[in-house]
Enzyme design. Structure first.
Site, PDB file in Angstrom:
ATOM      1  N   TYR A  99      48.729  85.341 -36.982  1.00  0.00           N
ATOM      2  CA  TYR A  99      48.062  84.404 -37.888  1.00  0.00           C
ATOM      3  C   TYR A  99      46.895  85.145 -38.527  1.00  0.00           C
ATOM      4  CZ  TYR A  99      50.652  80.387 -36.180  1.00  0.00           C
ATOM      5  OH  TYR A  99      51.642  79.492 -35.894  1.00  0.00           O
ATOM      6  N   LYS A 138      34.112  76.586 -27.574  1.00  0.00           N
ATOM      7  CA  LYS A 138      35.164  76.721 -26.557  1.00  0.00           C
ATOM      8  C   LYS A 138      35.369  75.398 -25.836  1.00  0.00           C
ATOM      9  CE  LYS A 138      36.146  80.528 -24.683  1.00  0.00           C
ATOM     10  NZ  LYS A 138      36.082  81.948 -24.618  1.00  0.00           N
ATOM     11  N   GLU A 158      38.406  76.625 -38.080  1.00  0.00           N
ATOM     12  CA  GLU A 158      39.775  77.092 -37.794  1.00  0.00           C
ATOM     13  C   GLU A 158      40.051  76.935 -36.307  1.00  0.00           C
ATOM     14  OE1 GLU A 158      39.852  81.214 -38.873  1.00  0.00           O
ATOM     15  OE2 GLU A 158      39.212  80.789 -40.914  1.00  0.00           O
ATOM     16  N   CYS A 184      64.383  82.998   3.541  1.00  0.00           N
ATOM     17  CA  CYS A 184      65.404  82.264   4.287  1.00  0.00           C
ATOM     18  C   CYS A 184      66.695  82.989   3.949  1.00  0.00           C
ATOM     19  CB  CYS A 184      65.497  80.803   3.823  1.00  0.00           C
ATOM     20  SG  CYS A 184      67.005  80.006   4.406  1.00  0.00           S
ATOM     21  N   CYS A 238      66.523  74.272   6.042  1.00  0.00           N
ATOM     22  CA  CYS A 238      67.754  74.370   6.844  1.00  0.00           C
ATOM     23  C   CYS A 238      67.483  74.775   8.290  1.00  0.00           C
ATOM     24  CB  CYS A 238      68.725  75.350   6.211  1.00  0.00           C
ATOM     25  SG  CYS A 238      68.176  77.057   6.362  1.00  0.00           S
ATOM     26  N   ASP A 284      44.569  81.586 -28.988  1.00  0.00           N
ATOM     27  CA  ASP A 284      44.337  82.337 -27.756  1.00  0.00           C
ATOM     28  C   ASP A 284      45.277  83.530 -27.694  1.00  0.00           C
ATOM     29  OD1 ASP A 284      43.054  82.915 -25.478  1.00  0.00           O
ATOM     30  OD2 ASP A 284      43.933  81.315 -24.274  1.00  0.00           O
ATOM     31  N   LYS A 290      40.846  78.263 -32.750  1.00  0.00           N
ATOM     32  CA  LYS A 290      40.629  79.534 -32.061  1.00  0.00           C
ATOM     33  C   LYS A 290      41.911  79.807 -31.278  1.00  0.00           C
ATOM     34  CE  LYS A 290      37.317  81.901 -29.037  1.00  0.00           C
ATOM     35  NZ  LYS A 290      38.223  82.960 -28.769  1.00  0.00           N
ATOM     36  N   CYS A 335      71.794  77.533   2.857  1.00  0.00           N
ATOM     37  CA  CYS A 335      70.605  76.683   2.849  1.00  0.00           C
ATOM     38  C   CYS A 335      70.654  75.774   1.611  1.00  0.00           C
ATOM     39  CB  CYS A 335      69.352  77.557   2.813  1.00  0.00           C
ATOM     40  SG  CYS A 335      67.857  76.597   2.566  1.00  0.00           S
ATOM     41  N   CYS A 373      63.109  78.002   8.411  1.00  0.00           N
ATOM     42  CA  CYS A 373      63.165  77.462   7.043  1.00  0.00           C
ATOM     43  C   CYS A 373      62.899  75.955   7.085  1.00  0.00           C
ATOM     44  CB  CYS A 373      64.535  77.746   6.439  1.00  0.00           C
ATOM     45  SG  CYS A 373      64.771  76.916   4.867  1.00  0.00           S
TER      46      CYS A 373
HETATM   47  S1  IVH Z   1      37.085  85.400 -36.311  1.00  0.00           S
HETATM   48  C1  IVH Z   1      33.552  88.249 -36.348  1.00  0.00           C
HETATM   49  N1  IVH Z   1      38.895  83.471 -36.214  1.00  0.00           N
HETATM   50  O1  IVH Z   1      38.442  84.966 -30.847  1.00  0.00           O
HETATM   51  C2  IVH Z   1      34.718  87.386 -36.368  1.00  0.00           C
HETATM   52  N2  IVH Z   1      38.619  84.861 -34.318  1.00  0.00           N
HETATM   53  O2  IVH Z   1      35.842  85.110 -29.529  1.00  0.00           O
HETATM   54  C3  IVH Z   1      35.573  87.400 -35.156  1.00  0.00           C
HETATM   55  N3  IVH Z   1      40.097  84.329 -32.439  1.00  0.00           N
HETATM   56  O3  IVH Z   1      38.036  88.450 -31.162  1.00  0.00           O
HETATM   57  C4  IVH Z   1      36.915  86.837 -35.297  1.00  0.00           C
HETATM   58  N4  IVH Z   1      41.132  82.661 -33.421  1.00  0.00           N
HETATM   59  O4  IVH Z   1      40.439  87.509 -31.030  1.00  0.00           O
HETATM   60  C5  IVH Z   1      38.301  84.494 -35.577  1.00  0.00           C
HETATM   61  N5  IVH Z   1      40.466  81.736 -36.241  1.00  0.00           N
HETATM   62  C6  IVH Z   1      39.875  82.758 -35.612  1.00  0.00           C
HETATM   63  C7  IVH Z   1      40.238  83.123 -34.294  1.00  0.00           C
HETATM   64  C8  IVH Z   1      39.567  84.189 -33.679  1.00  0.00           C
HETATM   65  C9  IVH Z   1      41.035  83.401 -32.313  1.00  0.00           C
HETATM   66  C10 IVH Z   1      39.707  85.301 -31.379  1.00  0.00           C
HETATM   67  C11 IVH Z   1      39.599  86.737 -31.840  1.00  0.00           C
HETATM   68  C12 IVH Z   1      38.161  87.120 -31.591  1.00  0.00           C
HETATM   69  C13 IVH Z   1      37.746  86.145 -30.528  1.00  0.00           C
HETATM   70  C14 IVH Z   1      36.248  85.930 -30.564  1.00  0.00           C
END
Ligand code: IVH
Length: 694
Positions: free
Chosen positions: A245, A335, A130, A448, A433, A134, A132, A453, A430
């Site tokens: 999500y 990551k 999946e 300024c 100007c 942010d 990740k 300006c 400035c």
């Molecule tokens: S699973 C034990 N799935 O990443 C399972 N986490 O570094 C933990 N995150 O705290 C979560 N996308 O805030 C999972 N598809 C995803 C995610 C996800 C983002 C974040 C989440 C978690 C952190 C862990």
């Protein structure tokens, strides 16, 4: 389920409020609205125009206003019934919300896969990959299909109850029907975990607005999402768009069902938003392939991701793999390398914004970061330069976050310094100007103060023309620059005499007949915009969209606003001494008055004054419980129209608590603080104008 049909709402008003027909009609309407919300927010596939959708909502609101006793907590109108809170209550999670171990390269991933295979034994090992996302993780609990709580991760064991804020998020269903749950194979009591994110567009919009209000920007969408979910005022949360999500389904504190891929499918069937970019794979090579593809997609996504999460698909296999410390062995977060680079500061220049504020910008030896060449990065202000300890010639780490403008995050060990170090000082004049720079002792920023300006003028024209202000498409940076250099425009009022300068416009570079026609049409259209936009367009310090709206509503005309003394400005709630001083300062400057006068020939200087009574001026109310004859919104409006203020929490400053049926803890609080508690009848009494004994 009865299908909603708009003629139902326009039919004659039923006499008996308990009429079952009305109830059925309201429920059908709610189902219809929920279906469209799901199509729009979760599936991104709307069937109705926004206007038609709004009409459905209005129908429902009207019915609910007429029959407040029939309002249900899961009605789509109740997303923001919310009250500001004084703090969040701590809640223990049904099962700890763990974090993940990270892998930063292929080798670390392969090592993780090998260990997982050893521990899993002969069983076939499948992974779900999946994105990740942010953001920030959140747990939602549902009982009998209805949303009960939304709790932040907190320290993993105990989080904060942010339910009122979660309810405002359109991607969180307030209820899931028994039918839908049955189809998805989910029992009525369950828990959903997922990530709350702020889409990039919402993030940019929010920061723009904050900048206008002289508030600090959020550094990235993750901070913005995490900050927003913990805001104590649900109305603010509702205005900023947050999405959820879903990525876990739990029943009785255990992952459910046996396969994660089935859980994702079930969640999506039940109406939750599940990120569509996931893959079920059976080898680490396929995981790496997924990661490769995700990196290519990353730049084009409307939200930020910082890696890929790989999860063992089978819950039984997960149990065999177990945990190490705080993280499961059955999942890992890959990551991406940070979107940062190390380079050298060749120079530090100063940029002048529309308010006259000077911003130091580092000119960098170009460095590729996340697919683009970065050659400039902001240093924000002198304090930041001091904090970072950077000088010209230094090697620095530069990061590209959710913000468009890259920033210098830290100085790094010197690698080489051919030009030697040179300390940066703010100029005394400035750079655009040449007028003298103002800087007061103890203040961070340098200014300024020359209203003429060119940098300030160009900045103010760009602000005026921007989408959320006068919305003049086509009047962007390069055109404004050309117009200014050719003497065609020197302030915002000049925009409206461009129509008499057609031939001069055509003589500009890269400007043809068609673009001139379009521009002039856009300018003409902007003239219809209401007073609040014009006020916003003036670029008065600390006056953002909301304040501009309140000013337009209160004064109803530009002339009255211009002449208003500070005390009158401060009668508007939200306008404090600092905002009123800024407004006064703006209008006291003769050149600004002149500019406003010229704008008056072209733009709407009259608005509709919202007459607020004075019967309840200075009085603060808190409403709790269900009133018999008014919805909360209706009561709030009545009080506000009479000049009173409605607050969400009881404090010593509260004058009255209006208590209906089933009052909440606010009633206890009122008693504790000795605040006067009144009923609906007494509220009506107070609303009546005329002399009264308090
Ligand atoms: S699973 C034990 N799935 O990443 C399972 N986490 O570094 C933990 N995150 O705290 C979560 N996308 O805030 C999972 N598809 C995803 C995610 C996800 C983002 C974040 C989440 C978690 C952190 C862990």
């Amino acid at each position: 389920m009865a299908k909603y049909n708009r003629s139902m709402a326009t039919a004659a008003k039923p006499k008996d409020p308990k009429d079952k027909d009305v109830e059925r009609q309201m429920e059908a309407l709610r189902d219809e609205i929920r279906r469209h919300e799901h199509l729009y927010y979760v599936l991104d596939a709307p069937e109705l125009s926004d206007a038609d959708f709004d009409r459905l909502m209005q129908d429902l609101k009207r019915l609910e206003d007429e029959h407040p006793q029939l309002i249900t907590a899961d009605s789509p109108t109740q997303r923001v019934g919310g009250k500001p809170r004084e703090g969040f209550v701590k809640v223990e999670h049904s099962r700890p919300m763990l974090s993940l171990d990270n892998a930063y390269n292929e080798q670390e991933l392969r090592d993780w896969d090998r260990r997982a295979r050893e521990l899993a034994g002969p069983a076939k090992l499948e992974y779900v990959c999946e994105f990740k996302l942010d953001g920030m993780s959140l747990a939602l609990t549902y009982r009998e299909g209805k949303l009960q709580t939304g709790v932040t991760r907190g320290d993993g064991s105990v989080g904060e109850d942010v339910t009122t804020n979660v309810r405002t998020m359109r991607t969180v269903p307030l209820s899931v029907s028994a039918d839908a749950l049955k189809k998805a194979g989910i029992p009525p009591d369950f828990e959903v975990r997922g990530e709350v994110i702020m889409p990039l567009a919402a993030f940019a919009r929010m920061n723009e607005e904050r900048e206008r209000q002289n508030l600090s920007r959020f550094a990235n969408p993750r901070n913005a999402a995490a900050g927003t979910i913990r805001v104590l005022e649900p109305n603010i949360v509702a205005q900023r768009r947050l999405d959820l999500y879903a990525y876990f389904l739990l029943v009785d504190g255990k992952y459910y069902p046996e396969l994660h891929s089935d859980a994702l499918h079930a969640l999506s069937q039940a109406g939750f938003r599940v990120n569509s970019h996931y893959a079920l794979v059976s080898s680490i090579d396929q995981v790496l392939e997924f990661i490769g593809k995700s990196e290519q997609m990353r730049e084009k996504l409307p939200y930020e991701i910082d890696g890929v999460v790989v999860k063992v698909n089978s819950v039984r296999t997960r149990d065999r793999l177990g945990f190490t410390g705080k993280a499961p062995r059955w999942a890992i977060a890959y990551k991406y390398a940070a979107r940062s680079g190390v380079t050298q500061i060749e120079d530090i220049r100063v940029q002048v914004g529309r308010t006259g504020k000077l911003t130091p910008v580092a000119v960098l030896k170009p460095v590729p970061i996340g697919g683009t060449k970065v050659s400039r990065a902001t240093l924000h202000n002198m304090d930041e330069i001091g904090r970072l300890g950077v000088k010209i010639g230094d090697w620095v780490m530069v990061e590209r976050g959710g913000d468009v403008i890259p920033k210098v995050v830290k100085a790094v060990e010197d690698k080489d310094h051919p030009c030697g170090y040179k300390e940066f000082h703010m100029p005394e004049h400035c750079p655009v100007c040449n007028s003298k720079i103002r800087h007061s002792e103890g203040e961070v920023d340098y200014w300024c103060v020359n209203l003429n300006c060119p940098a300030r003028l160009q900045g103010s024209i760009l602000h005026f023309a921007s989408r959320s202000v006068m919305n003049i498409e086509g009047l962007g940076e390069s055109l404004v620059n050309q117009l200014h250099q050719n003497g065609l425009i020197k302030d915002v009022a000049d925009i409206y005499i461009l129509k008499d300068k057609r031939s001069q416009l055509l003589a500009l570079e890269r400007v043809g007949e068609k673009s001139v026609d379009n521009l002039l049409a856009e300018i003409e259209n902007s003239r219809k915009l209401p007073l609040e936009r014009v006020i916003l367009g003036l670029g008065i310090g600390q006056v953002g969209a909301r304040t501009a709206e309140l000013l337009a509503e209160h004064f109803g005309s530009m002339d009255d606003l211009m002449g208003a003394p500070a005390e009158e400005l401060q009668e508007i709630h939200d306008v404090g001494p600092s905002v009123s001083a800024s407004i006064r300062e703006f209008f006291e400057e003769p050149r600004n008055r002149e500019l406003v006068k010229r704008l008056g020939k072209f733009l709407n200087f009259k608005g509709t004054k919202k007459v607020r009574g004075t019967t309840l001026a200075g009085k603060t109310f808190v409403i709790t419980g269900t009133l018999a004859n008014y919805s909360r919104d209706a009561a709030k409006k009545l009080i506000e129209d009479a000049g009173g203020k409605v607050s969400g929490s009881v404090s010593k400053k509260t004058d009255y608590v209006v208590a209906g049926d089933d009052p909440g803890s606010k009633l206890d609080k009122a008693k504790e603080l000795g605040v006067k508690v009144i009923g609906e009848k007494e509220m009506e009494e107070l609303l009546r104008p005329g002399p009264r004994l308090d």
